[in-house]
Structure formats: structure tokens, C-alpha cells
Enzyme design. Structure first.
Site, PDB file in Angstrom:
ATOM      1  N   HIS A  55      23.776 -63.745  -4.086  1.00  0.00           N
ATOM      2  CA  HIS A  55      23.869 -62.612  -4.705  1.00  0.00           C
ATOM      3  C   HIS A  55      22.521 -61.936  -4.650  1.00  0.00           C
ATOM      4  O   HIS A  55      21.465 -61.989  -5.006  1.00  0.00           O
ATOM      5  CB  HIS A  55      23.460 -63.264  -6.261  1.00  0.00           C
ATOM      6  CG  HIS A  55      24.217 -62.157  -6.998  1.00  0.00           C
ATOM      7  ND1 HIS A  55      24.754 -62.278  -8.380  1.00  0.00           N
ATOM      8  CD2 HIS A  55      23.931 -60.643  -7.152  1.00  0.00           C
ATOM      9  CE1 HIS A  55      24.868 -61.065  -8.860  1.00  0.00           C
ATOM     10  NE2 HIS A  55      24.286 -60.212  -8.376  1.00  0.00           N
ATOM     11  N   HIS A  57      21.141 -57.515  -3.519  1.00  0.00           N
ATOM     12  CA  HIS A  57      21.760 -56.131  -3.486  1.00  0.00           C
ATOM     13  C   HIS A  57      20.590 -55.598  -2.186  1.00  0.00           C
ATOM     14  O   HIS A  57      19.476 -55.518  -2.463  1.00  0.00           O
ATOM     15  CB  HIS A  57      21.276 -55.406  -4.723  1.00  0.00           C
ATOM     16  CG  HIS A  57      22.342 -56.195  -5.961  1.00  0.00           C
ATOM     17  ND1 HIS A  57      23.667 -55.575  -6.121  1.00  0.00           N
ATOM     18  CD2 HIS A  57      22.134 -56.847  -6.879  1.00  0.00           C
ATOM     19  CE1 HIS A  57      24.195 -56.290  -7.004  1.00  0.00           C
ATOM     20  NE2 HIS A  57      23.346 -57.151  -7.446  1.00  0.00           N
ATOM     21  N   HIS A 229      25.374 -64.999 -12.407  1.00  0.00           N
ATOM     22  CA  HIS A 229      24.075 -64.957 -13.208  1.00  0.00           C
ATOM     23  C   HIS A 229      24.099 -65.660 -14.644  1.00  0.00           C
ATOM     24  O   HIS A 229      24.295 -64.605 -15.466  1.00  0.00           O
ATOM     25  CB  HIS A 229      23.296 -63.713 -13.132  1.00  0.00           C
ATOM     26  CG  HIS A 229      24.535 -62.385 -13.122  1.00  0.00           C
ATOM     27  ND1 HIS A 229      25.157 -62.351 -13.987  1.00  0.00           N
ATOM     28  CD2 HIS A 229      24.439 -61.445 -12.379  1.00  0.00           C
ATOM     29  CE1 HIS A 229      26.092 -61.142 -13.814  1.00  0.00           C
ATOM     30  NE2 HIS A 229      25.382 -60.617 -12.627  1.00  0.00           N
ATOM     31  N   ASP A 302      20.143 -62.380  -7.343  1.00  0.00           N
ATOM     32  CA  ASP A 302      20.348 -61.220  -7.978  1.00  0.00           C
ATOM     33  C   ASP A 302      19.089 -60.133  -7.660  1.00  0.00           C
ATOM     34  O   ASP A 302      18.815 -59.323  -8.422  1.00  0.00           O
ATOM     35  CB  ASP A 302      20.543 -61.027  -9.529  1.00  0.00           C
ATOM     36  CG  ASP A 302      21.264 -59.819  -9.901  1.00  0.00           C
ATOM     37  OD1 ASP A 302      21.671 -59.275  -9.132  1.00  0.00           O
ATOM     38  OD2 ASP A 302      21.397 -59.795 -11.287  1.00  0.00           O
ATOM     39  N   HIS A 306      14.891 -51.240  -6.936  1.00  0.00           N
ATOM     40  CA  HIS A 306      15.245 -49.981  -7.617  1.00  0.00           C
ATOM     41  C   HIS A 306      13.973 -49.033  -7.163  1.00  0.00           C
ATOM     42  O   HIS A 306      12.922 -49.563  -7.178  1.00  0.00           O
ATOM     43  CB  HIS A 306      15.495 -49.869  -8.945  1.00  0.00           C
ATOM     44  CG  HIS A 306      16.674 -50.520  -9.365  1.00  0.00           C
ATOM     45  ND1 HIS A 306      17.886 -49.997  -9.162  1.00  0.00           N
ATOM     46  CD2 HIS A 306      16.790 -51.427 -10.371  1.00  0.00           C
ATOM     47  CE1 HIS A 306      18.724 -50.614  -9.599  1.00  0.00           C
ATOM     48  NE2 HIS A 306      18.292 -51.460 -10.316  1.00  0.00           N
ATOM     49  N   PRO A 320      18.938 -51.221 -14.678  1.00  0.00           N
ATOM     50  CA  PRO A 320      18.607 -53.040 -15.044  1.00  0.00           C
ATOM     51  C   PRO A 320      18.152 -53.432 -13.391  1.00  0.00           C
ATOM     52  O   PRO A 320      19.150 -52.923 -12.446  1.00  0.00           O
ATOM     53  CB  PRO A 320      20.167 -53.238 -15.722  1.00  0.00           C
ATOM     54  CG  PRO A 320      20.958 -52.265 -15.242  1.00  0.00           C
ATOM     55  CD  PRO A 320      20.116 -50.958 -15.093  1.00  0.00           C
ATOM     56  N   GLY A 321      17.753 -54.401 -13.347  1.00  0.00           N
ATOM     57  CA  GLY A 321      17.516 -55.166 -12.262  1.00  0.00           C
ATOM     58  C   GLY A 321      16.147 -55.464 -11.830  1.00  0.00           C
ATOM     59  O   GLY A 321      15.177 -54.745 -11.990  1.00  0.00           O
TER      60      GLY A 321
HETATM   61 ZN    ZN Z   1      25.816 -58.655 -12.041  1.00  0.00          ZN
END
Ligand code: ZN
Length: 428
Positions: A55, A57, A229, A302, A306, A320-321
Site C-alpha cells: 500500500h 501512494h 489499514h 499507506d 502531500h 489526510p495522509g
Molecule cells: Zn485507504
């Protein structure tokens, strides 16, 4: 290219030498001597199979100001990873063979980790109709993990069809479990603290309701379900129940949910805003126990970079993140290894073996034994360092661990026998 690693403790065992040749582990033993080999001194270092993230990004295509496949790959290698799954919520969305092949090629060009694209479940992540799952599976990217992550596949009929569809090619649907009608405007974990801070709550039930529904669907269809998650004690209980009934369900937990709690929101620092939100001490305890006993199969980062303008704003407006790749292993050391909940074999299992199996990745999550692909990392477990976001390889700076001292340092990472990290620094 031949590399001789001297005196590494494989899975924390007795020191041994590892010979890496032609992309594979050629020999493991005491006092190997190979003329012409590049020697890496691993005295005091623990050797683990290269980590696999289910996971990540990577933000490319579309938000290259926040991360690119190359910068994210470098962050991953520095964290000890040799393979990462790139989530589909890019712009354009990875919902066609063309986009997943583009991401896959960018990963090959960067050459730092194996970038494994995740395909979207639904067109445009809109939750209305299925994407071209079969075409993505048949593409050069060989997609096996499908997810609308960022969004929940909320429609139960659509989720059922997705589970039925991926069965044909041994795929898995990775669900971001969040009942959207229960989380409208949600900002943090729902409870006394959210009420006191005046922030809209994200109830545990919104996650647990979807997991309960989806394990029943997975059982009915006889397909593989993966839960992204997991963040609540109740979710761990549901997974334990589903596994006891033989449902083909696997689950992941993030490093931040293993270490941090909703108390971080007291600062109103948006670096701690994440979806699902940081939960309570009780939840953290249950997540650690669930990972330790295998109810939760894997740690997945995850990693969510950003850009500054999306993160350094008021809490309610911030995206979020959190970043995760470069500190994941250190957090697992702090949260599980040092308290005695997980040994080195357990770390290898939850961060390499099982995630590779869930993603159906060949060549990763393999034992460090002769004939196996030479995907591995060397870790100094005695090192401690304070996290400095300015020093991270990620293009973004939103690390929730800024200023925190964490144990462990990845000294070297090898992808098919080639060093991607040496002396704690990226090789390219
Ligand atoms: Zn997610």
C-alpha cells in the site's frame, strides 16, 4: 556482479556470510572467500528479506509535485523495501491497462524497487461500474491487487461482482473499509476527544460494518479479500472470527496505527490527520496483538505524500495522509520487536513473506537461501536516530515522526543482487 556480505545475522541468527551472484543468493555459510567480489561488512547487522509494501501512494501520474515513481522508489529502497504496490488513485486513475503499464514502466526505469501497480476496482474510483480488471491483469503490469483506496467500494452488489471477477485470475480486492454515510465530514476518531476538540468524529463502526459485510461476501463468493489499514480493536475481532470460519481474508495495519494515537490530534497539527484516523490506546494494543498472533497478516505503509499547500493548513482543510516508507521498519522495531511481541522471523513474515504472497509476487518474500533471488536488506538494530523530514528522500515532508527518535537503521538494500542502498544512502 558479485557481492560478498560478511557476518550478517540472517533473521537475527548466528553471523554468516552471504554470496550474491547473478541476482541470486549463491551461497550462505561461514567464512566464504571469493576473489574479486565486492565485500560488504555486515558485522552486527541483521539480514532480512527485502520488504514488500502492499500500500504505497506514489502520486505519479498527476501529482508529481508531491511524489514521483522515482522519488517514492528511492524512499522505499532506503526503508529496506524491494517491492511496493502503487495505489490506483492517481490522475488519471489507474483503471486501464494503459495507465498501469505506464506506472509499471516508470518503476522499471527508476530501477530501485519493483513497482507493482494496483488497479482500480471501479472506473475513475467512482464506485459505479467495474473497471477493466481482466485487461489490467493481462497487461505487462500483471495486476493482481485491485483497490479503490481513498474510497470504499460501498455498493455491496458492486463489491460482490468485483470479488467474483478477480477470482478468475487469482486476484484480490483490497478494500478501504469506510461506510461513507457514517463518515461525512469526519476529521478524527469519534469519541470523547473529538467532542472536546470540536472535530467531527469517524466512528469505528464505519470501518467494522464494511469489514463484516465484506468477509461475508468473500465467503459467499469464495474469493480473496484483503482489508487495507485496519485501525480498530473491533476490526481485529471481526478478522479473527472470519479467519476461524475459513474465509479467504487477509489484512494489513500501518506503522502509524501501531504507534500513534488520537492524542496526537490535540496539537491540531494536520500532519497527524489520516484516513482512517489515529485511534485509541486500546486500539493500538489490539492491533499490535493482532499483528503478533497473525490475525493481521502484514504491515503496509499507506505512504501518502502531500504537497505543502495540501497539508500545512487548518486541520479541517488538510488532506489526510502521512509518509511511511522510510520509517516503517523502525516503527515496527519500536512497537513490536523491542517490546518482545515479534521476533526477526516475525518481522520478515509480516513485512515481506505474507505481503508478497497476498500480492502473488514472484521473487519476493523468499528465504535468504542458495538459489533464491537476492532481494534483502541489512539493518543495524542498535542504531537510533531522530527523524528529520528535511533529510527524507520523499518529495514530500509530511512525516508524523518528525523530531521523534526511533530505533534501527537500514544500512543496505539489494534488489536482485544489486545494491540500491549502501551505507544508509541511496546508490542512485
Ligand atoms: Zn485507504
Amino acid at each position: 556482479m558479485t557481492t560478498l556480505i560478511k557476518g550478517a545475522r540472517v533473521l537475527g541468527g548466528e553471523p554468516a556470510d552471504l554470496l550474491l551472484k547473478d541476482g541470486r543468493v549463491a551461497a550462505v555459510g561461514g567464512r566464504l572467500s571469493v576473489p574479486g567480489a565486492t565485500v560488504v561488512d555486515a558485522d552486527g547487522l541483521v539480514a532480512l528479506p527485502g520488504l514488500v509494501d502492499l500500500h504505497t501512494h506514489l502520486r505519479e501520474p498527476g501529482r508529481e509535485d508531491a511524489e514521483t515513481v522515482e522519488t517514492g522508489s528511492r524512499a522505499a529502497a532506503l526503508g529496506g523495501f524491494t517491492a511496493v504496490h502503487a495505489m490506483a488513485n492517481t490522475d488519471p486513475v489507474a483503471d486501464t491497462a494503459g495507465v498501469v503499464e505506464q506506472v509499471w514502466r516508470l518503476g522499471q526505469e527508476a530501477g530501485l524497487v519493483d513497482v507493482v501497480p494496483v488497479g482500480a476496482v471501479t472506473v475513475g474510483l467512482r464506485g459505479e461500474r467495474l473497471a477493466e480488471l481482466g485487461a489490467m491483469a493481462d497487461s505487462a503490469a500483471r495486476v493482481r491487487v485491485f483497490s479503490d483506496d481513498g474510497h470504499c467500494v460501498a455498493d455491496p452488489a458492486l463489491m460482490r461482482r468485483a470479488l467474483e471477477y478477480v477470482k478468475a485470475f487469482d486476484g484480490v480486492v483490497a478494500q478501504h473499509a469506510e461506510e461513507p454515510r457514517l463518515t461525512v465530514g469526519a476529521q478524527m476518531n469519534e469519541g470523547d476527544r473529538s467532542a472536546r476538540l470540536g472535530l467531527t468524529g469517524w466512528p469505528a463502526a464505519a470501518e467494522e460494518a464494511v469489514i463484516a459485510r465484506d468477509v461475508l461476501l468473500a465467503q459467499h463468493v469464495g474469493a480473496r479479500l484483503h482489508v487495507c489499514h485496519v485501525s480498530t480493536a473491533g476490526s481485529v475481532e471481526l478478522l479473527r472470527w472470519a479467519k476461524s470460519r475459513g474465509v479467504q481474508v487477509t489484512a494489513e495495519v500501518t506503522p502509524h496505527h501501531l504507534l500513534l494515537t488520537e492524542a496526537c490530534a490535540e496539537s491540531y497539527d494536520p500532519v497527524f490527520k489520516v484516513n482512517p484516523p489515529l485511534r485509541t490506546d486500546e486500539d493500538v494494543h489490539a492491533l499490535r496483538a493482532g499483528l503478533a498472533d497473525g490475525t493481521i497478516d502484514a504491515v503496509a505503509t499507506d505512504h501518502a505524500p502531500h504537497a505543502v499547500e495540501d497539508k500545512e493548513s487548518e486541520w479541517a482543510q488538510a488532506r489526510p495522509g502521512m509518509l511511511g516508507l522510510e520509517q516503517a521498519l523502525s516503527v515496527v522495531l519500536e512497537a513490536l520487536v523491542e517490546p518482545g511481541l515479534l521476533d526477526w522471523a516475525g518481522v520478515a513474515d509480516r513485512m515481506s513473506v505474507r505481503p508478497a504472497a497476498i500480492g502473488r509476487l514472484d521473487g519476493h518474500g523468499r528465504p535468504l537461501a542458495p538459489g533464491e533471488p537476492a532481494n534483502l536488506l541489512l539493518l543495524d538494530p542498535a542504531a537510533r536516530a531522530t527523524v528529520d523530514p528535511a533529510a527524507l528522500a520523499s518529495r514530500s515532508r509530511n512525516s508524523p515522526y518528525a523530531g521523534r527518535e526511533l530505533p534501527g537503521r537500514v544500512v543496505a538494500t539489494f534488489l536482485r543482487g544489486e545494491a540500491t542502498v549502501l551505507d544508509g544512502k541511496a546508490v542512485k
